[in-house]
Design an enzyme around this catalytic site. Structure first.
Site, PDB file in Angstrom:
ATOM      1  N   ASP A 176      23.995  -8.828 -55.049  1.00 48.65           N
ATOM      2  CA  ASP A 176      24.185  -7.488 -54.507  1.00 48.65           C
ATOM      3  C   ASP A 176      23.268  -7.211 -53.320  1.00 48.65           C
ATOM      4  O   ASP A 176      23.606  -6.416 -52.441  1.00 48.65           O
ATOM      5  CB  ASP A 176      23.929  -6.442 -55.600  1.00 48.65           C
ATOM      6  CG  ASP A 176      24.953  -6.536 -56.728  1.00 48.65           C
ATOM      7  OD1 ASP A 176      26.005  -7.164 -56.510  1.00 48.65           O
ATOM      8  OD2 ASP A 176      24.696  -5.987 -57.810  1.00 48.65           O
ATOM      9  N   GLY A 177      22.120  -7.863 -53.281  1.00 47.71           N
ATOM     10  CA  GLY A 177      21.182  -7.651 -52.182  1.00 47.71           C
ATOM     11  C   GLY A 177      21.747  -8.045 -50.832  1.00 47.71           C
ATOM     12  O   GLY A 177      21.380  -7.447 -49.804  1.00 47.71           O
ATOM     13  N   ASN A 272      22.564   2.409 -51.406  1.00 44.87           N
ATOM     14  CA  ASN A 272      22.270   2.638 -52.821  1.00 44.87           C
ATOM     15  C   ASN A 272      21.520   3.946 -53.062  1.00 44.87           C
ATOM     16  O   ASN A 272      22.068   4.880 -53.622  1.00 44.87           O
ATOM     17  CB  ASN A 272      21.475   1.470 -53.410  1.00 44.87           C
ATOM     18  CG  ASN A 272      22.342   0.501 -54.179  1.00 44.87           C
ATOM     19  OD1 ASN A 272      23.547   0.687 -54.290  1.00 44.87           O
ATOM     20  ND2 ASN A 272      21.733  -0.536 -54.726  1.00 44.87           N
ATOM     21  N   ASP A 302       7.020  10.854 -61.973  1.00 38.39           N
ATOM     22  CA  ASP A 302       6.791   9.633 -61.203  1.00 38.39           C
ATOM     23  C   ASP A 302       7.549   9.630 -59.884  1.00 38.39           C
ATOM     24  O   ASP A 302       7.235   8.842 -58.995  1.00 38.39           O
ATOM     25  CB  ASP A 302       7.192   8.406 -62.024  1.00 38.39           C
ATOM     26  CG  ASP A 302       6.120   8.029 -63.043  1.00 38.39           C
ATOM     27  OD1 ASP A 302       5.053   8.667 -63.021  1.00 38.39           O
ATOM     28  OD2 ASP A 302       6.363   7.118 -63.855  1.00 38.39           O
TER      29      ASP A 302
END
Length: 431
Positions: A176-177, A272, A302
């Site tokens: 996917d990268g 994304n 966070d």
């Protein structure tokens, strides 16, 4: 948009055409009852089996409410949107150039990369674009037999060379990268992307490399199903504070001058997600979230994830968000470990503008990243503006947008996989 009407955009080498009400060559779609991924079905059988009778858009709502109420008619606000189920790829002109993206220094991809490049240059007579650092791999540069092929390549360097108007379509080899990287190379219009599953997860890469020749040939010939993966247009505005030196009558520079601010703006296209987190600090992140100029909440935790529907199956789902089909026009807001039990992920319309700023009382700075890259610090006075981009990523489907997505859920994320409950016999019911 009427069914059967073909849309052609002269400024782009590709366009989309509807498949409702007209004959459609279905070479890019497999039979529904066939489990193997094959693209060799005939056009007649494919078009009859795969033409949807329903739109992926919901039904148009009625505009009269009860006996006297109705919707105020505003013709300027009417939008004509093509049904996502009918989005198909065709070419204005035959494609001549292709960008091949390969995961850097992955030995398992060397042979597929070489086979594909030889096929594209020698058989299909395509102009092949390859990133320069890919060819610097010793396993490629040291191959004398492959050297004659590499001399025909056109090379480029990321952030230095503009190839946006030179590439007709993209082929990704990896996980996917590679698709995320392909998206980052094009800040405006993106060529169609064909992604082969040669990585670890492969949620966004539906094609198998075993039959790449027939699959690539079919894409070059045109008429393939596509899914438009929306992107986020992100603008980071940084406030730079500098001391303005003063000079006295004798020409001596005084260091205790006035403070002068200057603004620096950078824009990104994100496929994304945008992630704002607390970085290396042990304190909670404290950022304000605005929607169309109105403060809706302060995120204490966070961090926060702002994602597209495509990104809903990435970091967002790990943080507790729902998974959204890429054809749904929406933006997701997902807190990361919020210090509040009631702070749940939300989905907002795709047309809104979000703005994230460090809260005035924040104890520390925040950090932001875009699809896991370009990480940078956010200080007081800086802002991050996020809207839906008008430049989506046209991802070529193996079958169609619906079947590809659910198959990825099942194969990659093992969605709803559990041991089946045993059958209850009539004897067991008595107890």
């Amino acid at each position: 948009m009427d069914g059967g009407e073909e849309v052609r955009v002269e400024a782009s080498p590709y366009c989309f055409s509807t498949c409702d009400g007209g004959e459609v060559a279905g070479h890019s779609l497999a039979r529904r009852n066939r489990k193997t991924r094959s693209l060799s079905t005939s056009s007649a059988s494919s078009s009859s089996e795969y033409r949807r009778t329903q739109s992926l858009h919901g039904p148009s709502p009625v505009t009269t409410f009860g006996p006297k109420a109705c919707m105020l008619q505003n013709p300027h606000a009417v939008m004509h949107i093509q049904d996502p189920a009918s989005q198909r790829l065709t070419w204005n002109k035959p494609p001549k150039s292709v960008l091949v993206i390969k995961k850097i220094r992955d030995a398992s991809l060397l042979q597929p990369f070489k086979e594909l490049c030889i096929f594209l240059t020698e058989v299909k007579n395509m102009i092949v674009y390859v990133e320069k650092k890919v060819l610097e791999d010793p396993a490629i540069s040291g191959d004398e037999n492959f050297g004659a092929i590499t001399k025909k390549f056109c090379t480029f360097r990321e952030d230095l060379d503009d190839i946006s108007n030179r590439v007709d379509f993209i082929i990704c080899l990896g996980g996917d990268g590679t698709l995320l990287y392909a998206s980052s190379l094009f800040q405006d219009s993106v060529p169609p992307v064909m992604a082969f599953h040669l990585g670890s997860l492969g949620f966004l890469t539906p094609f198998k490399f075993d039959t790449y020749q027939s699959q690539v040939t079919q894409i070059i010939e045109g008429n393939a199903a596509i899914v438009l993966r929306s992107r986020l247009k992100v603008r980071v505005l940084k406030e730079n504070w500098e001391k303005k030196a003063r000079v006295d009558e004798k020409g001596i520079i005084l260091t205790n001058g006035d403070i002068e601010s200057s603004r620096k703006s950078v824009q990104y296209q994100v496929l994304n997600e945008v992630v704002v987190d607390r970085g290396p600090s042990s304190y909670l992140s404290n950022v304000d979230l605005f929607l169309d100029g109105h403060l809706i909440t302060t995120v204490q935790g966070d961090g926060v994830i702002v994602s597209t529907p495509t990104g809903s199956t990435a970091y967002a789902v790990a943080a507790g968000a729902s998974m959204i089909h890429p054809n749904v026009p929406a933006i997701m807001i997902t807190p990361i470990c919020p210090h509040s039990l009631s702070f749940r992920p939300i989905v907002v319309p795709a047309g809104v503008e979000l703005k994230i700023m460090l809260s005035r009382g924040a104890r520390n700075t925040a950090w932001v990243s875009f699809d896991g890259r370009k990480r940078q610090e956010i200080c007081h006075g800086d802002s991050i503006t996020i809207t839906t981009s008008c430049f989506p990523v046209p991802s070529i489907c193996f079958r169609d947008p619906v079947n590809d997505w659910f198959e990825s859920l099942a194969q990659c994320l093992h969605w709803n996989v559990r041991k089946k409950q045993n059958y209850l016999s009539s004897e067991d019911e008595e107890f």
